[in-house]
Enzyme design. Structure first.
Site, PDB file in Angstrom:
ATOM      1  N   SER A  33      55.222  54.285  92.059  1.00 51.01           N
ATOM      2  CA  SER A  33      54.355  53.368  91.313  1.00 51.01           C
ATOM      3  C   SER A  33      53.380  52.687  92.264  1.00 51.01           C
ATOM      4  O   SER A  33      53.511  52.775  93.491  1.00 51.01           O
ATOM      5  CB  SER A  33      55.184  52.306  90.572  1.00 51.01           C
ATOM      6  OG  SER A  33      55.901  51.495  91.491  1.00 51.01           O
ATOM      7  N   GLY A  34      52.402  52.004  91.684  1.00 50.38           N
ATOM      8  CA  GLY A  34      51.492  51.168  92.453  1.00 50.38           C
ATOM      9  C   GLY A  34      50.731  51.901  93.535  1.00 50.38           C
ATOM     10  O   GLY A  34      50.238  53.021  93.343  1.00 50.38           O
ATOM     11  N   GLY A  60      51.787  53.208  96.346  1.00 45.52           N
ATOM     12  CA  GLY A  60      52.430  54.435  96.806  1.00 45.52           C
ATOM     13  C   GLY A  60      52.070  55.627  95.940  1.00 45.52           C
ATOM     14  O   GLY A  60      51.796  56.725  96.442  1.00 45.52           O
ATOM     15  N   GLY A  86      58.617  54.070  98.257  1.00 48.60           N
ATOM     16  CA  GLY A  86      57.938  53.361  97.178  1.00 48.60           C
ATOM     17  C   GLY A  86      56.817  54.182  96.572  1.00 48.60           C
ATOM     18  O   GLY A  86      55.741  53.661  96.263  1.00 48.60           O
ATOM     19  N   TYR A 140      58.547  36.525 101.697  1.00 48.93           N
ATOM     20  CA  TYR A 140      57.608  37.654 101.679  1.00 48.93           C
ATOM     21  C   TYR A 140      56.641  37.561 102.861  1.00 48.93           C
ATOM     22  O   TYR A 140      56.451  38.533 103.602  1.00 48.93           O
ATOM     23  CB  TYR A 140      56.836  37.676 100.360  1.00 48.93           C
ATOM     24  CG  TYR A 140      55.876  38.835 100.239  1.00 48.93           C
ATOM     25  CD1 TYR A 140      56.332  40.099  99.867  1.00 48.93           C
ATOM     26  CD2 TYR A 140      54.518  38.673 100.513  1.00 48.93           C
ATOM     27  CE1 TYR A 140      55.454  41.171  99.764  1.00 48.93           C
ATOM     28  CE2 TYR A 140      53.632  39.739 100.415  1.00 48.93           C
ATOM     29  CZ  TYR A 140      54.104  40.978 100.034  1.00 48.93           C
ATOM     30  OH  TYR A 140      53.225  42.043  99.936  1.00 48.93           O
TER      31      TYR A 140
END
Length: 334
Positions: A12-13, A15, A9, A193
């Protein structure tokens, strides 16, 4: 010799922020970006190398929601490297989130407002789906795909003379009440989640019990409340923009409102610098940001029963056998 860091990951974000922060501190690293989207991964690699030309950055295509993709990607990793020093298990999804607006506004004026903001408990549910492997998508993406990746990469990770680290991106949303050994995939519940993140915490404890003597250590962290593509699926970006001043103000009381991916990666970077033998496997390390914008790390004791963690690990091993057999049959139809 360059240390090798594999990050799932990474495009993006949190990571992506982690990649930049690690290279800013040590551009002699070799980063391996394990990403589903190759074009995005190449763009990230080019950006990282432009700002850190002495670093090495490679790419492996991997979709952790597909067992075939994980195994194929792991084979490529084993061809590229003789060992891994760090494996960041960061990829994850929060699909089709359903936001309970009524519960949110009721929560704002209740004594549980801080707990609500930091965990989303009571205001967020998800609609899960089933993958091509026949598993619940959230479970496979957030946990089981990473478990298979660890199993595949054991030869690169287990070196008693020079420990390697597994570092999981977990969440404050991980709740014991949302997890059951009878339904580890949370196929019958509304909060997959939360269940997957509690399962992550359990697996972390079991991995330490089973692999510390082989030189492999595992830790879990929480990035806090961060604005990423995942949170933009809960509320539109413009709503989050409107909420930002409130979140900045609340930081004086709630240090979990890290807001940016850079801040959210604080505990990930902190763990990179720690001796894994010195870390408590029953502690979740959380990124925190003060009201004045200072980043730091806190430790929180997890609500984990070690016997349950071991039972869960055994259930995962059995599921691995079953799923691998199914996938092999699909690869070689009669």
């Amino acid at each position: 010799m360059r240390k090798v860091v594999l990050i799932t990951g990474a495009s993006s974000g949190i990571g992506l922020a982690l990649c930049g922060r690690l290279l800013a501190e040590d551009d002699d690293l070799h980063l391996c970006l394990a990403c589903r989207n190759l074009s995005k991964a190449r763009a990230v690699r080019d950006t990282l190398l432009a700002s850190h030309p002495s670093a090495e950055v490679s790419i492996v295509q991997m979709d952790v929601s597909s067992l075939q993709s994980v195994v194929r990607g792991a084979e490529e990793v084993k061809q590229k490297f003789q060992r891994l020093d760090y494996l960041y298990l960061n990829a994850g999804i929060l699909p089709n989130p359903q936001f309970n607006l009524k519960a949110f506004f009721c929560g704002i004026f209740s004594r549980n407002v801080i707990h609500m903001f930091t965990t989303a408990e009571g205001i967020l549910t998800q609609n899960d789906s089933v993958t091509a492997d026949g598993l619940q998508e959230v479970f496979e993406t957030n946990l089981f795909g990473h478990f298979i990746l660890i199993r595949e990469l054991e030869p690169l990770l287990c070196h008693a003379d020079n420990p390697s680290q597994l570092i999981w991106t977990s969440s404050r949303n991980a709740k014991k009440a949302n997890f059951s050994l009878e339904d580890i995939q949370h196929s019958k519940g509304p909060e997959p989640y939360s269940s997957s993140k509690y399962a992550t915490d359990l697996l972390n404890v079991a991995l330490n019990r089973n692999f510390n003597q082989k030189g492999l250590y595992s830790s879990v962290m929480c990035p806090g409340v961060v604005m990423t593509n995942m949170t933009y699926g809960i509320l539109p970006p413009f709503i989050w923009t409107l909420l930002l001043p409130i979140m900045w103000l609340l930081r004086f009381f709630v240090n979990a409102l890290t807001v940016t991916p850079y801040n959210g990666a604080e505990a990930l970077v902190w763990l990179f610098h720690q001796k894994p033998e010195s870390l408590n496997p029953l502690t979740k390390y959380a990124s925190a940001t003060s009201g004045f914008g200072t980043n730091y790390v806190t430790g929180q004791k997890m609500d984990i029963d070690e016997d349950t963690a071991e039972k869960f690990y055994e259930v995962l091993l059995e599921l691995e056998k079953r799923v691998r057999t199914t996938v092999q049959k699909s690869d070689h139809p009669s």
